[in-house]
Scaffold this motif. Structure first.
Motif, PDB file in Angstrom:
ATOM      1  N   HIS A   7       0.809  -1.220   0.000  1.00  0.00           N
ATOM      2  CA  HIS A   7       0.000   0.000   0.000  1.00  0.00           C
ATOM      3  C   HIS A   7       0.837   1.262   0.000  1.00  0.00           C
ATOM      4  O   HIS A   7       0.430   2.282  -0.507  1.00  0.00           O
ATOM      5  CB  HIS A   7      -0.946  -0.008   1.214  1.00  0.00           C
ATOM      6  N   GLU A   8       2.025   1.162   0.605  1.00  0.00           N
ATOM      7  CA  GLU A   8       2.839   2.368   0.697  1.00  0.00           C
ATOM      8  C   GLU A   8       3.710   2.576  -0.538  1.00  0.00           C
ATOM      9  O   GLU A   8       4.315   3.627  -0.698  1.00  0.00           O
ATOM     10  CB  GLU A   8       3.712   2.315   1.951  1.00  0.00           C
ATOM     11  N   ALA A   9       3.768   1.555  -1.398  1.00  0.00           N
ATOM     12  CA  ALA A   9       4.588   1.702  -2.591  1.00  0.00           C
ATOM     13  C   ALA A   9       4.035   2.844  -3.429  1.00  0.00           C
ATOM     14  O   ALA A   9       2.829   3.054  -3.483  1.00  0.00           O
ATOM     15  CB  ALA A   9       4.574   0.414  -3.403  1.00  0.00           C
ATOM     16  N   PRO A  10       4.928   3.603  -4.046  1.00  0.00           N
ATOM     17  CA  PRO A  10       4.437   4.698  -4.885  1.00  0.00           C
ATOM     18  C   PRO A  10       3.501   4.146  -5.967  1.00  0.00           C
ATOM     19  O   PRO A  10       3.795   3.100  -6.545  1.00  0.00           O
ATOM     20  CB  PRO A  10       5.712   5.270  -5.511  1.00  0.00           C
ATOM     21  N   ALA A  11       2.394   4.840  -6.202  1.00  0.00           N
ATOM     22  CA  ALA A  11       1.503   4.426  -7.287  1.00  0.00           C
ATOM     23  C   ALA A  11       2.255   4.562  -8.599  1.00  0.00           C
ATOM     24  O   ALA A  11       3.224   5.300  -8.695  1.00  0.00           O
ATOM     25  CB  ALA A  11       0.264   5.310  -7.305  1.00  0.00           C
ATOM     26  N   VAL A  13       3.505   5.936 -11.665  1.00  0.00           N
ATOM     27  CA  VAL A  13       3.511   7.316 -12.131  1.00  0.00           C
ATOM     28  C   VAL A  13       3.594   7.308 -13.649  1.00  0.00           C
ATOM     29  O   VAL A  13       4.514   6.745 -14.224  1.00  0.00           O
ATOM     30  CB  VAL A  13       4.691   8.099 -11.534  1.00  0.00           C
ATOM     31  N   SER A 101      -3.608  14.074 -15.950  1.00  0.00           N
ATOM     32  CA  SER A 101      -4.015  13.314 -14.763  1.00  0.00           C
ATOM     33  C   SER A 101      -5.373  12.646 -14.937  1.00  0.00           C
ATOM     34  O   SER A 101      -5.552  11.500 -14.533  1.00  0.00           O
ATOM     35  CB  SER A 101      -3.992  14.221 -13.525  1.00  0.00           C
ATOM     36  N   ALA A 102      -6.347  13.317 -15.546  1.00  0.00           N
ATOM     37  CA  ALA A 102      -7.683  12.702 -15.687  1.00  0.00           C
ATOM     38  C   ALA A 102      -7.618  11.489 -16.610  1.00  0.00           C
ATOM     39  O   ALA A 102      -8.263  10.461 -16.356  1.00  0.00           O
ATOM     40  CB  ALA A 102      -8.676  13.732 -16.224  1.00  0.00           C
ATOM     41  N   LEU A 104      -4.938   9.574 -17.146  1.00  0.00           N
ATOM     42  CA  LEU A 104      -4.224   8.487 -16.459  1.00  0.00           C
ATOM     43  C   LEU A 104      -5.152   7.758 -15.504  1.00  0.00           C
ATOM     44  O   LEU A 104      -5.132   6.537 -15.399  1.00  0.00           O
ATOM     45  CB  LEU A 104      -3.022   9.048 -15.692  1.00  0.00           C
ATOM     46  N   GLU A 105      -5.995   8.538 -14.813  1.00  0.00           N
ATOM     47  CA  GLU A 105      -6.924   7.899 -13.886  1.00  0.00           C
ATOM     48  C   GLU A 105      -7.942   7.035 -14.620  1.00  0.00           C
ATOM     49  O   GLU A 105      -8.282   5.943 -14.182  1.00  0.00           O
ATOM     50  CB  GLU A 105      -7.638   8.962 -13.049  1.00  0.00           C
ATOM     51  N   GLU A 108      -6.195   3.831 -15.589  1.00  0.00           N
ATOM     52  CA  GLU A 108      -5.932   2.959 -14.433  1.00  0.00           C
ATOM     53  C   GLU A 108      -7.217   2.372 -13.869  1.00  0.00           C
ATOM     54  O   GLU A 108      -7.243   1.212 -13.455  1.00  0.00           O
ATOM     55  CB  GLU A 108      -5.182   3.746 -13.355  1.00  0.00           C
ATOM     56  N   ASP A 109      -8.297   3.170 -13.876  1.00  0.00           N
ATOM     57  CA  ASP A 109      -9.576   2.640 -13.389  1.00  0.00           C
ATOM     58  C   ASP A 109     -10.070   1.513 -14.291  1.00  0.00           C
ATOM     59  O   ASP A 109     -10.608   0.522 -13.807  1.00  0.00           O
ATOM     60  CB  ASP A 109     -10.627   3.757 -13.318  1.00  0.00           C
ATOM     61  N   ASP A 112      -8.188  -1.523 -13.392  1.00  0.00           N
ATOM     62  CA  ASP A 112      -8.640  -2.068 -12.104  1.00  0.00           C
ATOM     63  C   ASP A 112      -9.984  -2.775 -12.240  1.00  0.00           C
ATOM     64  O   ASP A 112     -10.222  -3.798 -11.620  1.00  0.00           O
ATOM     65  CB  ASP A 112      -8.801  -0.927 -11.073  1.00  0.00           C
ATOM     66  N   GLU A 113     -10.889  -2.178 -13.041  1.00  0.00           N
ATOM     67  CA  GLU A 113     -12.277  -2.640 -13.019  1.00  0.00           C
ATOM     68  C   GLU A 113     -12.563  -3.729 -14.038  1.00  0.00           C
ATOM     69  O   GLU A 113     -13.390  -4.607 -13.780  1.00  0.00           O
ATOM     70  CB  GLU A 113     -13.218  -1.440 -13.218  1.00  0.00           C
TER      71      GLU A 113
END
Lengths: 225, 224
Positions: A7-11, A13, A101-102, A104-105, A108-109, A112-113
């Motif tokens: 969890h602490e690993a950098p996301a 980038v 940024s939008a 990239l999100e 990534e979403d 994930d999904e």
């Protein structure tokens, strides 16, 4: 302990090839170009050509509507959960280049999904000849122009035409009707692009997207090698 | 502490997603409440002294080290519109990414892990200021200034308003931004001792209502 560390690993980038969990992320290919040149039609054709062999998803960057995303949904080229629209605040080039940024999100979403994914196509909103993608967002970019936009566009060059990893000259079936000289467009493109590939395509013909789909397959092979 | 770091964080080109949001200006333009520089100024002044002050207090408190989870709940409670809560978290997530890449810090890592879909933007802004070695006053300034500069920039695009007039509006609001920033820090210092309950709960009902209507439009230029 191990979980905490995770969890602490950098996301991831931007351009990192690995996701935070260590798996390889999807190849991201951007498609840009002027309004009406056939970006969405090319994305739809690529989805139809590749969806049986690859796990893929699409991010659209509409300028002021969800029209492009809705076209892809209506054409049912992919299940709806694999298509995401990003809103760009009147500046489509900002969302793919200066402030990614939008996008990239969104990418990534999707991973994930509906992942794991092999390929994410990021379609820019229709823009001008200077609009290019950030290397932090995509691994390769395609620039789409069409014969009806004027056969002098390859000669005029600009970052999109000159530097994209693939240039598509679309709607070649219209060339006789709009007085565009395909041979001249190809020669001008060669002059500004050197060895970078150019595909002249008409999506009206059967299997019209084949050359571009083959180019994408080569990119996937190189990415996963 | 670096003055230049403040310029980096306050720069409208800092890549944290703000360019796609109008701060309610698009809805106000459509409703006929913003038509020129004078009405833009009135809109920005209203925003500054309502939701702007609340956001600045939250940002300043986060910069002083108040628990982000507590501040995030307080921000939620002070944002009635679901559409605005979504926008605030989306912007918070985008700012988290940009700030972690710019000023790596365990606190930003922790807020990213706690809120994978984003904490309220002012909470993250305060933590970003902290990570950049800036003060609570700096965080309050950044929050207040982007709260008025966002709508001003959006109105230039929406109305074709003369950009010099829009920038003049921001200059005329400067003294009020100064005062609001100092007050936000005083409030944030009380939050450190008395908890998030002392945060102001000012709101602008038309901003909340406009945001809900805007989120349902099929055709719009801005995400909020």
């Amino acid at each position: 302990m191990h979980l905490d560390h995770h969890h602490e690993a950098p996301a991831a980038v931007s351009a990192d090839a690995r996701r935070p969990d260590g798996t390889r992320r999807a190849l991201r290919i951007g498609l840009g170009g002027p309004v009406g040149s056939g970006k969405t039609a090319t994305v739809a054709a690529l989805c139809r050509a590749l969806r049986e062999e690859l796990s893929l998803a699409v991010v659209t960057n509409d300028i002021y509507t969800r029209e492009d995303a809705e076209f892809l949904l209506r054409e049912a080229v992919l299940p709806p959960e694999r298509i995401t629209a990003v809103e760009t605040g009147a500046c489509p080039h900002t969302a793919i280049r200066d402030d990614i940024s939008a996008n990239l999100e969104a990418v990534e979403d999707l991973e994930d999904e509906v992942g794991p994914l092999d390929l994410v196509l990021v379609e820019s909103g229709g823009d001008n000849l200077t609009a290019t993608f950030s290397k932090g967002l995509v691994d390769a970019q395609v620039f789409v122009i069409d014969v009806a936009g004027g056969d002098d566009i390859p000669r005029k060059g600009g970052p999109g035409v000159a530097t994209a990893d693939l240039l598509i000259v679309n709607k070649t079936d219209l060339a006789p009707y709009v007085g565009s000289d395909l041979a001249r467009m190809a020669a001008d493109a060669k002059a500004v692009r050197g060895e970078l590939p150019v595909v002249l395509q008409s999506l009206r013909s059967e299997d019209g997207v084949r050359e571009v789909a083959d180019w994408v397959r080569e990119r996937i092979a190189a990415w996963t090698a | 502490m670096s003055r230049a770091a403040l310029l980096v964080l306050a720069d409208g080109r800092f890549p944290a997603g703000g360019h796609a949001h109008s701060g309610g200006a698009e809805a106000a333009v459509r409703a006929g409440r913003i038509t020129d520089a004078a009405s833009l100024e009135a809109f920005c002044r209203g925003r500054l002294h309502t939701s702007g002050v609340v956001a600045a207090c939250v940002a300043a408190a986060a910069a002083l080290g108040v628990d982000p989870g507590e501040l995030d709940r307080a921000a939620d409670a002070r944002t009635p519109s679901p559409a605005l809560r979504v926008a605030a978290r989306r912007l918070g997530r985008q700012l988290t990414r940009a700030a972690r890449a710019t000023w790596p810090s365990p606190e930003l890592d922790a807020v990213a892990a706690l809120f994978p879909k984003g904490a309220h933007q002012p909470v993250v802004l305060g933590l970003a200021a902290r990570a950049a070695g800036l003060t609570a006053l700096d965080a309050a300034y950044c929050s207040l200034y982007e709260g008025v500069s966002g709508p001003a920039t959006a109105v230039v695009r929406l109305l074709g308003l003369d950009p010099f007039d829009a920038t003049g509006v921001l200059a005329r609001l400067a003294d009020e931004v100064d005062r609001a920033a100092r007050e936000a820090v005083e409030t944030a210092e009380r939050v450190v001792t008395d908890g998030a309950g002392v945060l102001p709960a000012r709101s602008a009902p038309l901003l909340e209502i406009g945001a809900e209507a805007h989120a349902a439009w099929p055709v719009r230029l801005f995400a909020s």
